[in-house]
Scaffold this motif. Sequence first.
Motif, short mmCIF file in Angstrom:
data_model
loop_
_atom_site.label_atom_id
_atom_site.label_comp_id
_atom_site.label_asym_id
_atom_site.label_seq_id
_atom_site.Cartn_x
_atom_site.Cartn_y
_atom_site.Cartn_z
N LEU A 29 6.04 22.30 1.73
CA LEU A 29 5.71 21.67 2.92
C LEU A 29 6.75 20.97 3.82
CD1 LEU A 29 2.27 20.24 1.89
CD2 LEU A 29 2.41 21.82 3.57
N ARG A 30 7.67 20.50 2.87
CA ARG A 30 8.93 19.84 3.45
C ARG A 30 9.83 21.04 4.13
NH1 ARG A 30 10.07 14.84 2.65
NH2 ARG A 30 9.22 13.74 0.57
N GLY A 31 9.94 22.35 3.61
CA GLY A 31 10.40 23.44 4.17
C GLY A 31 9.89 23.83 5.59
N CYS A 32 8.63 23.80 5.56
CA CYS A 32 8.04 24.01 6.99
C CYS A 32 7.92 22.75 8.00
CB CYS A 32 6.48 24.62 6.53
SG CYS A 32 6.58 25.89 5.75
N ALA A 71 0.81 -1.27 -0.02
CA ALA A 71 0.08 0.01 -0.05
C ALA A 71 1.17 1.17 0.12
CB ALA A 71 -0.97 0.02 1.25
N PRO A 72 0.48 2.32 -0.74
CA PRO A 72 1.17 3.61 -0.71
C PRO A 72 1.38 4.37 0.73
CG PRO A 72 -0.91 3.90 -1.94
CD PRO A 72 -0.63 2.40 -1.81
N THR A 73 2.38 4.64 1.11
CA THR A 73 2.61 5.49 2.27
C THR A 73 1.92 7.06 2.10
OG1 THR A 73 4.67 4.33 2.57
CG2 THR A 73 4.30 5.98 4.21
N VAL A 74 1.19 7.36 2.82
CA VAL A 74 0.46 8.60 2.70
C VAL A 74 0.84 9.50 3.66
CG1 VAL A 74 -1.64 9.67 2.17
CG2 VAL A 74 -1.45 7.31 1.16
N ALA A 75 1.45 10.67 3.30
CA ALA A 75 1.55 11.71 4.37
C ALA A 75 0.31 12.76 4.43
CB ALA A 75 2.80 12.54 4.01
N VAL A 76 -0.14 13.16 5.47
CA VAL A 76 -1.27 13.91 5.86
C VAL A 76 -0.82 15.21 6.33
CG1 VAL A 76 -2.82 12.12 5.71
CG2 VAL A 76 -1.93 12.74 7.90
N VAL A 77 -1.39 16.26 5.81
CA VAL A 77 -1.55 17.70 6.28
C VAL A 77 -2.81 18.10 6.46
CG1 VAL A 77 -0.45 19.87 5.81
CG2 VAL A 77 0.85 17.85 5.19
N ASN A 78 -2.97 18.98 7.63
CA ASN A 78 -4.34 19.56 7.91
C ASN A 78 -4.32 20.83 7.31
OD1 ASN A 78 -6.40 17.70 9.07
ND2 ASN A 78 -5.14 17.42 10.47
N LEU A 79 -5.45 21.55 6.97
CA LEU A 79 -5.74 22.92 6.73
C LEU A 79 -5.26 23.83 7.56
CD1 LEU A 79 -9.10 23.00 4.60
CD2 LEU A 79 -6.47 23.09 3.52
N ALA A 80 -5.45 23.53 8.90
CA ALA A 80 -5.03 24.34 10.01
C ALA A 80 -3.35 24.59 10.02
CB ALA A 80 -5.33 23.65 11.26
N GLN A 81 -2.82 23.67 9.68
CA GLN A 81 -1.16 23.49 9.60
C GLN A 81 -0.86 24.49 8.51
OE1 GLN A 81 -1.02 19.20 9.47
NE2 GLN A 81 0.43 19.28 11.14
N ILE A 82 -1.56 24.35 7.43
CA ILE A 82 -1.41 25.01 6.14
C ILE A 82 -1.56 26.68 6.37
CG2 ILE A 82 -2.11 25.51 3.71
CD1 ILE A 82 -2.34 22.56 3.39
N GLU A 83 -2.80 26.73 7.07
CA GLU A 83 -3.20 28.22 7.49
C GLU A 83 -2.08 28.81 8.40
OE1 GLU A 83 -5.76 31.61 7.98
OE2 GLU A 83 -6.19 29.85 6.86
N ARG A 84 -1.65 28.13 9.28
CA ARG A 84 -0.37 28.77 10.40
C ARG A 84 0.80 29.17 9.44
NH1 ARG A 84 0.14 24.32 13.63
NH2 ARG A 84 -2.07 24.38 13.85
N GLN A 106 -9.65 25.85 9.83
CA GLN A 106 -10.43 26.87 8.85
C GLN A 106 -9.32 27.31 7.59
OE1 GLN A 106 -13.75 27.50 8.28
NE2 GLN A 106 -13.89 25.77 10.07
N LEU A 107 -9.56 27.62 6.60
CA LEU A 107 -8.51 28.31 5.88
C LEU A 107 -9.26 29.63 5.35
CD1 LEU A 107 -6.01 27.80 4.19
CD2 LEU A 107 -7.45 26.97 2.31
N THR A 108 -8.67 30.53 5.50
CA THR A 108 -8.97 31.99 5.35
C THR A 108 -8.05 32.54 4.12
OG1 THR A 108 -7.53 33.08 6.79
CG2 THR A 108 -9.90 32.42 7.67
N LYS A 109 -6.91 32.02 3.83
CA LYS A 109 -6.38 32.62 2.80
C LYS A 109 -6.51 31.83 1.34
CE LYS A 109 -3.00 33.09 6.47
NZ LYS A 109 -1.86 32.48 7.34
#
Length: 165
Positions: A97-100, A71-84, A117-120
Amino acid sequence: MNLNDIHQGVVKNKARKRLGRGPGSGQGKTAGRGSKGQWSRSGASLSKLFEGGQMPLARRIPKRGFNNPFAPTVAVVNLAQIERHFADGQEVNLDTLRGCNLAKGRFDELKILGEGQLTKRLKVVAHRFSKTALEKIQQAGGEAVVLPGKKPVPRNKMKAAKQGS
């Protein structure tokens, strides 16, 4: 004791034992390996899991669940982390994303989840998006770009394929 006796008997390079060279050497016949058995033979080795013949721990413990090594290994990122971590108008991709330090380690696919939430207005590039993440990105005026990769086969199609054959 004299000063010139201090190093008496100390040898810089110790001579190796010459094994199996007759009884006079003190290491003849069995060459220090004892008598008979597996360890007296050359090439003897045991598995690190071998426990002397008793039932190994790996077999005594009950097995539960299922593990698919393909099965493929899946990395998950939430919108809250992206917003921050990202400013308005930026592009969010694997490299940023790797840079952060949001996508760490080795993985086959990146999935964006909709927690938070995503506001941007962001351009988000990933292999997969959850339905809620996709909705929230579009509501914020952003763009979701799906990267090409291994397409997962939906379960209902898998069942249909099995029944058809």
